[in-house]
Design a protein around this motif. Structure first.
Motif, PDB file in Angstrom:
ATOM      1  N   CYS A  85      37.397 -11.212   0.995  1.00 20.82           N
ATOM      2  CA  CYS A  85      37.007 -11.977   1.881  1.00 20.82           C
ATOM      3  C   CYS A  85      38.337 -12.184   2.936  1.00 20.82           C
ATOM      4  CB  CYS A  85      36.873 -13.674   1.327  1.00 20.82           C
ATOM      5  SG  CYS A  85      34.942 -13.655   0.674  1.00 20.82           S
ATOM      6  N   PHE A  90      34.513 -13.344   9.997  1.00 19.49           N
ATOM      7  CA  PHE A  90      33.201 -13.652   9.873  1.00 19.49           C
ATOM      8  C   PHE A  90      32.732 -14.219  11.384  1.00 19.49           C
ATOM      9  CE2 PHE A  90      34.868 -14.141   5.554  1.00 19.49           C
ATOM     10  CZ  PHE A  90      34.060 -13.197   4.863  1.00 19.49           C
ATOM     11  N   SER A 132      22.336 -15.165  12.096  1.00 16.02           N
ATOM     12  CA  SER A 132      22.984 -14.139  11.090  1.00 16.02           C
ATOM     13  C   SER A 132      24.541 -14.600  10.919  1.00 16.02           C
ATOM     14  CB  SER A 132      23.080 -12.691  11.869  1.00 16.02           C
ATOM     15  OG  SER A 132      23.720 -12.942  13.108  1.00 16.02           O
ATOM     16  N   VAL A 133      24.649 -14.350   9.639  1.00 19.23           N
ATOM     17  CA  VAL A 133      26.087 -14.581   9.436  1.00 19.23           C
ATOM     18  C   VAL A 133      26.819 -13.179   8.901  1.00 19.23           C
ATOM     19  CG1 VAL A 133      27.931 -15.294   7.666  1.00 19.23           C
ATOM     20  CG2 VAL A 133      25.823 -16.742   8.348  1.00 19.23           C
ATOM     21  N   GLU A 134      27.975 -12.830   9.816  1.00 18.75           N
ATOM     22  CA  GLU A 134      28.188 -11.312  10.087  1.00 18.75           C
ATOM     23  C   GLU A 134      29.672 -11.301   9.485  1.00 18.75           C
ATOM     24  OE1 GLU A 134      25.971 -12.133  14.033  1.00 18.75           O
ATOM     25  OE2 GLU A 134      27.908 -11.542  14.178  1.00 18.75           O
ATOM     26  N   THR A 135      29.846  -9.983   8.961  1.00 17.53           N
ATOM     27  CA  THR A 135      31.036  -9.621   8.219  1.00 17.53           C
ATOM     28  C   THR A 135      31.623  -8.401   8.952  1.00 17.53           C
ATOM     29  OG1 THR A 135      30.052 -10.040   6.017  1.00 17.53           O
ATOM     30  CG2 THR A 135      32.207  -8.924   6.280  1.00 17.53           C
ATOM     31  N   GLY A 144      26.543  -8.425   6.401  1.00 16.62           N
ATOM     32  CA  GLY A 144      25.880  -9.508   6.950  1.00 16.62           C
ATOM     33  C   GLY A 144      24.544 -10.050   6.056  1.00 16.62           C
ATOM     34  N   MET A 159      20.106  -9.249   3.223  1.00 18.77           N
ATOM     35  CA  MET A 159      21.392  -9.175   3.530  1.00 18.77           C
ATOM     36  C   MET A 159      21.556  -7.485   3.398  1.00 18.77           C
ATOM     37  SD  MET A 159      23.371 -10.395  -0.045  1.00 18.77           S
ATOM     38  CE  MET A 159      23.293 -12.012   0.452  1.00 18.77           C
ATOM     39  N   HIS A 161      25.176  -4.325   3.450  1.00 17.41           N
ATOM     40  CA  HIS A 161      26.704  -4.186   3.355  1.00 17.41           C
ATOM     41  C   HIS A 161      26.860  -2.405   3.500  1.00 17.41           C
ATOM     42  CE1 HIS A 161      25.937  -3.107  -1.025  1.00 17.41           C
ATOM     43  NE2 HIS A 161      27.043  -2.514  -0.583  1.00 17.41           N
ATOM     44  N   SER A 167      28.517  -7.782   1.859  1.00 22.09           N
ATOM     45  CA  SER A 167      27.347  -8.867   2.051  1.00 22.09           C
ATOM     46  C   SER A 167      27.442 -10.208   1.170  1.00 22.09           C
ATOM     47  CB  SER A 167      26.173  -8.265   1.478  1.00 22.09           C
ATOM     48  OG  SER A 167      26.245  -7.647   0.061  1.00 22.09           O
ATOM     49  N   ALA A 170      29.549 -12.545   3.115  1.00 23.09           N
ATOM     50  CA  ALA A 170      28.906 -13.144   4.185  1.00 23.09           C
ATOM     51  C   ALA A 170      28.060 -14.315   3.558  1.00 23.09           C
ATOM     52  CB  ALA A 170      27.776 -12.014   4.671  1.00 23.09           C
TER      53      ALA A 170
END
Length: 231
Positions: A85, A90, A132-135, A144, A159, A161, A167, A170
Motif C-alpha cells: 500500500c 489512491f 471507483s477507488v483506483e490504485t 481498482g 475489482m 489488478h 486490487s 484498493a
C-alpha cells in the motif's frame, strides 16, 4: 459529478424478498438497468448479473444467502499488503469508466460485465451514485474497484489488478474513505465471500441479518467518498 447524488425516476419493479427461500441466491429474472431500478435493487438487498453467456441477458437479480460483507474495523491487512500500500497512490472517480472496462476484460475467467452493464453504471456514476477507488503507480492505473454507495452501504461490484496487491490495496483504501466517520452502521457488501476476500476480513452473514443491517445503513447520511483526497 453532482453532489448530493441525483435521485432518479422511481422504478416500476418490486424487489420483495419476503417469500424467497433461505439459501436461494437468484431471486428474480428480467427487468431493466435504469438508474431507478438499480437503486431500488440495492436498497432492497439485490444486485444484477446476467444469466446468459458472459453475463448476457436474461438479466438475473441476486441476493446471496449467506452474503459477504466487510464491517467497520474488520479489515485485515497483512504486513506484506501494508508494505504494498505504501508503494501506491489512491484516487477516487478519476478513471471510473476505465476501471469498469478493465473489470470487464473479455480475457477474464467468469466475466459477466456486458456493454449494457457498463453503460448503466456509467450513468449511475454521472448521477453521483457509482464510484471507483483506483490504485495508481508511477501515474499508471494498476488496480481498482467500483461499486454503488447508498447511505451507509457501499455495494462493491468488481475489482481488477495488473500488479500484485493492487486490487486488495484498493479495498483497503475504500475502507479508509467509507468508514472515515466511524459510523457503526456503515458496511461494505462484496456479494459472495471468496477465499481471497476472507483473507481481508470479509465475513458471511445470513440474508435475514443482512437485510436488518441494510435497513439501518440506509438511514446513515450519504458521504462524498474521497472528498478528503481532493475529489
Amino acid at each position: 459529478m453532482p453532489w448530493p447524488p441525483q435521485e432518479p425516476a422511481p422504478s416500476p419493479w418490486d424487489f420483495d424478498l419476503s417469500e424467497v427461500d433461505p439459501g436461494e441466491d437468484l431471486v428474480g429474472v428480467g427487468g431493466d438497468l435504469a438508474p431507478g431500478t438499480l437503486l431500488a435493487a440495492y436498497r432492497s438487498g439485490v444486485f444484477p448479473m446476467g444469466l446468459g453467456e458472459d453475463g448476457a441477458r436474461p438479466m438475473g437479480w441476486w441476493s446471496p444467502d449467506p452474503r459477504g460483507v466487510l464491517l467497520p474495523g474488520r479489515i485485515s491487512v497483512s504486513r506484506s499488503l501494508r508494505k504494498s500500500c505504501r508503494r501506491f497512490e489512491f484516487r477516487v472517480d478519476h478513471a471510473f469508466d476505465e476501471v469498469v472496462e478493465r473489470c470487464a476484460d473479455p480475457r477474464r475467467e467468469g466475466r459477466w460485465i456486458t456493454s449494457e452493464v457498463r453503460l448503466a453504471y456509467g450513468t449511475l456514476h454521472r448521477m453521483g451514485w457509482a464510484h471507483s477507488v483506483e490504485t495508481w503507480q508511477n501515474d499508471e492505473l494498476v488496480g481498482g474497484l467500483y461499486g454503488v454507495a447508498v447511505g451507509g452501504l457501499f455495494a462493491g461490484e468488481s475489482m481488477f489488478h495488473s500488479v500484485t496487491d493492487a486490487s486488495k490495496a484498493a479495498l483497503v483504501a475504500l475502507t479508509g474513505f467509507f468508514f472515515a466517520d466511524s459510523h457503526p452502521d456503515r458496511f461494505i457488501d462484496v456479494q459472495w465471500a471468496t477465499d481471497h476476500l476472507r483473507t481481508l476480513g470479509i465475513e458471511e452473514m445470513p440474508r435475514h441479518e443482512y437485510l436488518r443491517r441494510l435497513d439501518r445503513a440506509l438511514t446513515v447520511p450519504q458521504v462524498r467518498i474521497g472528498a478528503n483526497e481532493g475529489d
